[in-house]
Motif scaffolding. Structure first.
Motif, PDB file in Angstrom:
ATOM      1  N   LYS A 163      -4.847   9.118  81.764  1.00 34.34           N
ATOM      2  CA  LYS A 163      -5.309   9.877  80.598  1.00 34.34           C
ATOM      3  C   LYS A 163      -4.193  10.752  80.022  1.00 34.34           C
ATOM      4  N   ALA A 164      -3.237  11.120  80.865  1.00 30.62           N
ATOM      5  CA  ALA A 164      -2.106  11.925  80.410  1.00 30.62           C
ATOM      6  C   ALA A 164      -0.969  11.059  79.888  1.00 30.62           C
ATOM      7  N   GLY A 165      -1.198   9.767  79.726  1.00 26.48           N
ATOM      8  CA  GLY A 165      -0.186   8.885  79.154  1.00 26.48           C
ATOM      9  C   GLY A 165       0.867   8.400  80.118  1.00 26.48           C
ATOM     10  N   ASP A 166       0.624   8.546  81.430  1.00 28.89           N
ATOM     11  CA  ASP A 166       1.543   8.098  82.480  1.00 28.89           C
ATOM     12  C   ASP A 166       2.680   9.103  82.677  1.00 28.89           C
ATOM     13  N   LEU A 167       3.440   8.892  83.736  1.00 31.30           N
ATOM     14  CA  LEU A 167       4.571   9.754  84.069  1.00 31.30           C
ATOM     15  C   LEU A 167       5.742   9.476  83.131  1.00 31.30           C
ATOM     16  N   THR A 168       6.576  10.480  82.920  1.00 34.50           N
ATOM     17  CA  THR A 168       7.793  10.277  82.151  1.00 34.50           C
ATOM     18  C   THR A 168       8.876   9.705  83.068  1.00 34.50           C
ATOM     19  N   ASP A 169       9.973   9.302  82.467  1.00 39.75           N
ATOM     20  CA  ASP A 169      11.094   8.777  83.265  1.00 39.75           C
ATOM     21  C   ASP A 169      11.716   9.859  84.141  1.00 39.75           C
ATOM     22  N   SER A 170      11.474  11.121  83.809  1.00 35.82           N
ATOM     23  CA  SER A 170      12.068  12.229  84.565  1.00 35.82           C
ATOM     24  C   SER A 170      11.150  12.746  85.669  1.00 35.82           C
ATOM     25  N   ALA A 171      10.013  12.087  85.896  1.00 36.28           N
ATOM     26  CA  ALA A 171       9.054  12.563  86.893  1.00 36.28           C
ATOM     27  C   ALA A 171       9.535  12.261  88.311  1.00 36.28           C
ATOM     28  N   ASN A 172       9.281  13.202  89.191  1.00 45.71           N
ATOM     29  CA  ASN A 172       9.558  12.996  90.609  1.00 45.71           C
ATOM     30  C   ASN A 172       8.312  12.385  91.238  1.00 45.71           C
TER      31      ASN A 172
END
Length: 251
Positions: A163-172
């Motif tokens: 729902k939050a649009g998935d993790l970003t590339d910078s997510a740990n």
């Protein structure tokens, strides 16, 4: 000069170096492999949870036989979005029965208590009660941070991330922190969505007022540092360039 520029280029290349594992969830489980074995995760051991009404909540009340006394009616096609406010002392003020204390009660218990209060005035006091503002919150390295409505009172961690649009590339992906609000206490849990237990953790239940924080990875801090120093490097380059051109022409 050329040597300095070469060193800077190598440093930037190394700083931005990433691997496939930095972006793939569940990669230690091998479930993305073509010949991966089917896995069955038992979730029946999840503890039963029931939301308790809190001060400043908004509740919707449907009076089936006396719609004029509720905040909405069963015949209405519109969803009740405002309801009635539970005050700071935990009371809700209603027609006929006036103040009823509902804070600390489950939706069902509050419903029964209000029905009992109305039974002193009505023979057929039957109602439905629902808390309108049940939400979870997700912050950090997701594409759409903010609050997420929980229409079903709960959701899984993976559904919340979706729902939050998935993790970003910078997510740990190794450090997703969940802050759980339980009985006026906050419990914390850190989830690794890459390890062997990640499938079960992805189905971890998120309840109202829980907060999920996705931490940034180390690469982001490097990239931020590079972006902060980039204007300075450009300025130095602009200063040095004329001198390099003059030296080149002289040679």
């Amino acid at each position: 000069m050329k040597r300095i520029l070469l060193y800077l280029s190598v440093a930037l290349a190394l700083a931005g170096c990433t691997t496939k594992e930095d972006f793939v969830l569940f990669h230690e489980t091998n479930i993305s492999e073509p010949n991966a074995e089917k896995q069955v995760i038992d979730l029946t051991s999840v503890a039963k949870y029931e939301y308790k009404i809190q001060p400043h909540d908004r509740i919707s009340i449907t009076m089936y036989n006396h719609p004029e006394l509720g905040t909405t009616s069963a015949a209405s096609q519109r969803q009740d979005t405002t309801g009635v406010l539970v005050d700071a002392n935990g009371y809700v003020r209603l027609p006929l029965v006036k103040n009823v204390h509902v804070a600390g009660l489950s939706q069902r218990a509050a419903q029964q208590k209000i029905e009992k209060a109305y039974s002193a005035f009505l023979e057929d006091a039957e109602l439905y009660l629902e808390v309108l503002n049940k939400r979870a919150y997700i912050l950090g390295e997701v594409r759409k941070p903010g609050e997420v409505m929980l229409f079903n009172e709960k959701t899984t961690l993976l559904q919340l991330l979706a729902k939050a649009g998935d993790l970003t590339d910078s997510a740990n992906r190794h450090a997703i922190v969940i802050l759980k609000n339980r009985y006026n206490k906050v419990y914390t849990e850190t989830v690794d969505l890459t390890g062997t237990n990640s499938i079960k953790l992805a189905n971890l239940m998120i309840y109202p007022n829980d907060i999920v924080y996705v931490a940034p990875n180390d690469i982001k801090s490097i990239n931020v540092g590079i972006s902060e120093t980039n204007p300075g490097l450009q300025l130095i380059g602009n200063i040095i360039q004329p001198a390099v051109q003059v030296k080149y022409l002289n040679d």
